[in-house]
Each structure stands twice: as structure tokens, then as C-alpha cells.
Design a protein around this motif. Structure first.
Motif, PDB file in Angstrom:
ATOM      1  N   HIS A   1      24.515  66.079  40.603  1.00 57.63           N
ATOM      2  CA  HIS A   1      24.521  66.180  39.125  1.00 57.63           C
ATOM      3  C   HIS A   1      25.785  65.427  38.687  1.00 57.63           C
ATOM      4  CE1 HIS A   1      21.624  69.692  38.837  1.00 57.63           C
ATOM      5  NE2 HIS A   1      22.698  70.190  39.966  1.00 57.63           N
ATOM      6  N   HIS A   2      26.539  64.492  39.562  1.00 57.76           N
ATOM      7  CA  HIS A   2      27.603  63.510  39.224  1.00 57.76           C
ATOM      8  C   HIS A   2      27.188  62.605  38.447  1.00 57.76           C
ATOM      9  CE1 HIS A   2      31.519  61.500  39.341  1.00 57.76           C
ATOM     10  NE2 HIS A   2      30.786  60.607  39.807  1.00 57.76           N
ATOM     11  N   HIS A   3      27.573  62.291  37.184  1.00 59.72           N
ATOM     12  CA  HIS A   3      27.410  61.322  36.343  1.00 59.72           C
ATOM     13  C   HIS A   3      28.298  59.921  36.784  1.00 59.72           C
ATOM     14  CE1 HIS A   3      26.360  58.762  33.034  1.00 59.72           C
ATOM     15  NE2 HIS A   3      27.518  59.044  32.604  1.00 59.72           N
ATOM     16  N   ASP A   4      27.535  58.881  37.205  1.00 62.55           N
ATOM     17  CA  ASP A   4      28.430  57.827  37.429  1.00 62.55           C
ATOM     18  C   ASP A   4      28.534  56.921  36.237  1.00 62.55           C
ATOM     19  OD1 ASP A   4      29.656  55.471  38.277  1.00 62.55           O
ATOM     20  OD2 ASP A   4      28.167  55.124  39.910  1.00 62.55           O
ATOM     21  N   PRO A   5      29.700  56.774  35.516  1.00 64.06           N
ATOM     22  CA  PRO A   5      29.742  55.999  34.285  1.00 64.06           C
ATOM     23  C   PRO A   5      29.482  54.353  34.431  1.00 64.06           C
ATOM     24  CG  PRO A   5      31.937  56.595  34.962  1.00 64.06           C
ATOM     25  CD  PRO A   5      30.898  57.170  36.070  1.00 64.06           C
ATOM     26  N   ARG A   6      29.611  53.867  35.686  1.00 64.28           N
ATOM     27  CA  ARG A   6      29.520  52.626  35.659  1.00 64.28           C
ATOM     28  C   ARG A   6      28.174  51.712  35.244  1.00 64.28           C
ATOM     29  NH1 ARG A   6      30.663  51.624  41.960  1.00 64.28           N
ATOM     30  NH2 ARG A   6      29.152  53.328  41.974  1.00 64.28           N
ATOM     31  N   GLN A   7      28.121  51.108  34.458  1.00 69.15           N
ATOM     32  CA  GLN A   7      27.113  50.402  33.892  1.00 69.15           C
ATOM     33  C   GLN A   7      26.692  49.042  34.658  1.00 69.15           C
ATOM     34  OE1 GLN A   7      28.037  49.843  29.630  1.00 69.15           O
ATOM     35  NE2 GLN A   7      27.841  51.832  29.010  1.00 69.15           N
ATOM     36  N   LEU A   8      25.470  48.691  34.514  1.00 69.89           N
ATOM     37  CA  LEU A   8      25.036  47.489  35.286  1.00 69.89           C
ATOM     38  C   LEU A   8      24.217  46.616  34.566  1.00 69.89           C
ATOM     39  CD1 LEU A   8      23.394  49.290  38.588  1.00 69.89           C
ATOM     40  CD2 LEU A   8      25.601  47.730  38.674  1.00 69.89           C
ATOM     41  N   ALA A   9      25.049  45.457  34.188  1.00 71.41           N
ATOM     42  CA  ALA A   9      24.414  44.515  33.275  1.00 71.41           C
ATOM     43  C   ALA A   9      23.549  43.333  34.190  1.00 71.41           C
ATOM     44  CB  ALA A   9      25.586  43.944  32.571  1.00 71.41           C
ATOM     45  N   PRO A  10      22.369  43.243  34.501  1.00 68.94           N
ATOM     46  CA  PRO A  10      21.625  42.352  35.200  1.00 68.94           C
ATOM     47  C   PRO A  10      22.171  40.856  35.110  1.00 68.94           C
ATOM     48  CG  PRO A  10      20.306  43.799  34.476  1.00 68.94           C
ATOM     49  CD  PRO A  10      21.409  44.306  33.490  1.00 68.94           C
ATOM     50  N   ALA A  11      22.572  40.566  33.774  1.00 65.76           N
ATOM     51  CA  ALA A  11      22.818  39.183  33.428  1.00 65.76           C
ATOM     52  C   ALA A  11      24.115  38.804  34.180  1.00 65.76           C
ATOM     53  CB  ALA A  11      23.071  39.027  32.103  1.00 65.76           C
ATOM     54  N   THR A  12      24.946  39.846  34.284  1.00 66.82           N
ATOM     55  CA  THR A  12      26.530  39.390  34.975  1.00 66.82           C
ATOM     56  C   THR A  12      26.251  38.927  36.036  1.00 66.82           C
ATOM     57  OG1 THR A  12      27.259  41.228  33.805  1.00 66.82           O
ATOM     58  CG2 THR A  12      28.598  40.555  35.561  1.00 66.82           C
ATOM     59  N   GLN A  13      25.291  39.675  36.966  1.00 65.04           N
ATOM     60  CA  GLN A  13      25.114  39.056  38.542  1.00 65.04           C
ATOM     61  C   GLN A  13      24.806  37.584  38.432  1.00 65.04           C
ATOM     62  OE1 GLN A  13      25.645  41.444  41.009  1.00 65.04           O
ATOM     63  NE2 GLN A  13      26.072  42.862  39.438  1.00 65.04           N
ATOM     64  N   ARG A  14      23.797  37.256  37.437  1.00 64.12           N
ATOM     65  CA  ARG A  14      23.411  35.974  37.395  1.00 64.12           C
ATOM     66  C   ARG A  14      24.417  34.712  36.814  1.00 64.12           C
ATOM     67  NH1 ARG A  14      18.876  38.802  35.395  1.00 64.12           N
ATOM     68  NH2 ARG A  14      19.429  38.187  33.104  1.00 64.12           N
ATOM     69  N   ASN A  15      25.291  35.401  35.968  1.00 65.80           N
ATOM     70  CA  ASN A  15      25.928  34.406  35.324  1.00 65.80           C
ATOM     71  C   ASN A  15      27.672  34.378  35.768  1.00 65.80           C
ATOM     72  OD1 ASN A  15      27.473  36.443  33.781  1.00 65.80           O
ATOM     73  ND2 ASN A  15      25.999  36.332  32.136  1.00 65.80           N
ATOM     74  N   ARG A  16      27.895  35.253  36.475  1.00 65.10           N
ATOM     75  CA  ARG A  16      29.390  35.407  36.758  1.00 65.10           C
ATOM     76  C   ARG A  16      30.057  34.212  37.711  1.00 65.10           C
ATOM     77  NH1 ARG A  16      29.678  40.803  40.549  1.00 65.10           N
ATOM     78  NH2 ARG A  16      28.551  39.957  42.456  1.00 65.10           N
ATOM     79  N   GLU A  17      29.020  33.948  38.429  1.00 57.14           N
ATOM     80  CA  GLU A  17      29.498  32.541  39.326  1.00 57.14           C
ATOM     81  C   GLU A  17      29.544  31.382  38.620  1.00 57.14           C
ATOM     82  OE1 GLU A  17      30.994  32.368  42.372  1.00 57.14           O
ATOM     83  OE2 GLU A  17      30.843  34.760  42.650  1.00 57.14           O
ATOM     84  N   PRO A  18      28.737  30.967  37.818  1.00 56.60           N
ATOM     85  CA  PRO A  18      28.716  29.689  37.024  1.00 56.60           C
ATOM     86  C   PRO A  18      29.937  29.833  36.035  1.00 56.60           C
ATOM     87  CG  PRO A  18      26.537  30.457  37.351  1.00 56.60           C
ATOM     88  CD  PRO A  18      27.256  31.586  37.910  1.00 56.60           C
ATOM     89  N   ILE A  19      30.319  30.886  35.518  1.00 59.21           N
ATOM     90  CA  ILE A  19      31.167  31.188  34.521  1.00 59.21           C
ATOM     91  C   ILE A  19      32.699  31.096  35.191  1.00 59.21           C
ATOM     92  CG2 ILE A  19      32.640  32.938  33.053  1.00 59.21           C
ATOM     93  CD1 ILE A  19      29.828  33.900  32.367  1.00 59.21           C
ATOM     94  N   LEU A  20      32.714  31.724  36.413  1.00 54.05           N
ATOM     95  CA  LEU A  20      33.890  31.627  37.359  1.00 54.05           C
ATOM     96  C   LEU A  20      34.289  30.199  37.673  1.00 54.05           C
ATOM     97  CD1 LEU A  20      36.146  32.958  39.014  1.00 54.05           C
ATOM     98  CD2 LEU A  20      34.301  33.149  40.993  1.00 54.05           C
ATOM     99  N   ALA A  21      33.116  29.206  37.816  1.00 55.24           N
ATOM    100  CA  ALA A  21      33.356  27.842  38.159  1.00 55.24           C
ATOM    101  C   ALA A  21      34.186  27.080  36.895  1.00 55.24           C
ATOM    102  CB  ALA A  21      32.394  27.051  38.538  1.00 55.24           C
TER     103      ALA A  21
END
Length: 207
Positions: free
Chosen positions: A7-27
Motif C-alpha cells: 500500500h506504500h505510495h512511491d512519489p517518485r515520477q519517471l519521465a522516459p524522455a529524461t533517460q534519453r536526453n540527460r547524457e546529451p544535456i550533460l555533455a
């Protein structure tokens, strides 16, 4: 309540685009961000970008923010999970408001907000960034744009149409219009980097 409680609610949201763009943005950010100081992220969303960047830049303190309470809960849950000491608790911040709770920033990040918000949010972002940033301080923007000299790719045209149907105040902005607003606000010309999936990294530096 234990994490394995069904019954525990995990408030962490997942944004699929983040997985794809975070490394190019980091560069790009490796070429843009200062070695130390405070980085304000406006419209942090799920909080996944803030965690990823804070881990990559231990010399910087990251201040995530968002106007949405669910996003704030997600950001703080990701922050707790990361154990990073250079990631501050999220603050509620609406780019359109006349006063922000932030008094200083050496760099400002805003990823995927400008097209999913009214134009007043972009105006507020640039106005406050001009007040907060030191001379030479970067305002980093990421997302899809219209460009007067570049045909709009079909996928972005479809995306733009879907945004406008959801909210008539949303939609892909003209990069030239954003640059003009930034110029009038005391920023230099945009430094533009083409990114995957027909997005752009746009950096304005405070004059």
C-alpha cells in the motif's frame, strides 16, 4: 511505512524522455556550468535531471523547483534516494510570479518548460534570470523550437499541434522571439546546439 508494503505510495515520477536526453544535456552543461556555485533548476518536473546533474557536478549546489506539488514530492523522493549532499530540497516556484523565493544563482537551467507553459512563464523566467545571474552567468534552455530559417520537422509539427489542443497558450516557441526577449532582458546572443530528437540546447549569458 516500509518500502515493500503493497500500500506504500512511491512519489517518485519517471519521465522516459529524461533517460534519453540527460547524457546529451550533460555533455553541453560540462561546457557551460561554472566550477562552483549554486545552480537553480526551474520546472524540475520529476527531479531525475537534478539528481543526475548533481551527481556529475559535486562542486555545484543544485536547487530544484517546480510549481506542482506532485513534482515537488517526486523531486524530494529522488533526492532522498540519491543521498547527494549538494542537492537541496525542492522549492515551489512558478515562473510567472512577480517574486521568487530564490535570492541568488550562478547558473539557471530550464528543461522542457517553455513549450508546455504560457508565454508569461518564459517572460518571467528571463526577467528573474536577469535579476539573479551574475555577469556571464548562463541561462540554459532545452526543448523543441521553431526557427525561421529551418523547416519544422513533421514530428515537431505534430507535437506542436497536440500541445495547442491541450492548451491554446502552449506550443513550440519561435527561437527568435525567445532570443529577442533575452536580448531585451540583458542577455547576449544565444549559443545554440542541435540535440537528439529535434531539440535544441540554447544558452544565454548575462551581459
Amino acid at each position: 511505512m516500509p518500502q515493500d508494503d503493497p500500500h506504500h505510495h512511491d512519489p517518485r515520477q519517471l519521465a522516459p524522455a529524461t533517460q534519453r536526453n540527460r547524457e546529451p544535456i550533460l555533455a553541453v552543461l560540462r561546457e557551460v556550468l561554472p566550477a562552483q556555485g549554486q545552480v537553480l533548476e526551474v520546472a524540475s518536473g520529476s527531479g531525475e535531471h537534478a539528481v543526475h546533474f548533481a551527481a556529475a557536478f559535486p562542486g555545484l549546489v543544485f536547487q530544484p523547483s517546480d510549481p506542482d506539488p506532485a513534482a515537488l514530492a517526486s523531486i524530494d523522493a529522488w533526492t532522498r534516494d540519491s543521498g547527494l549532499s549538494n542537492l537541496r530540497p525542492a522549492i515551489r516556484l512558478d515562473a510567472t510570479t512577480p517574486r521568487w523565493l530564490v535570492t541568488e544563482a550562478d547558473a539557471i537551467l530550464c528543461i522542457n518548460m517553455i513549450h508546455i507553459s504560457p508565454w508569461a512563464a518564459t517572460e518571467g523566467l528571463i526577467r528573474h534570470a536577469a535579476e539573479l545571474l551574475p555577469t556571464g552567468g548562463p541561462l540554459y534552455l532545452y526543448g523543441p523550437y521553431r526557427q525561421s530559417d529551418v523547416p519544422l520537422v513533421p514530428s515537431n509539427a505534430v507535437f506542436d499541434d497536440s500541445l495547442r489542443r491541450r492548451n491554446p497558450k502552449w506550443g513550440l516557441r519561435e527561437l527568435e522571439a525567445v532570443a529577442e526577449l533575452a536580448r531585451d532582458g540583458g542577455f547576449g546572443e544565444p549559443e545554440v546546439t542541435a540535440m537528439p530528437a529535434n531539440n535544441l540546447s540554447v544558452v544565454f549569458r548575462k551581459r
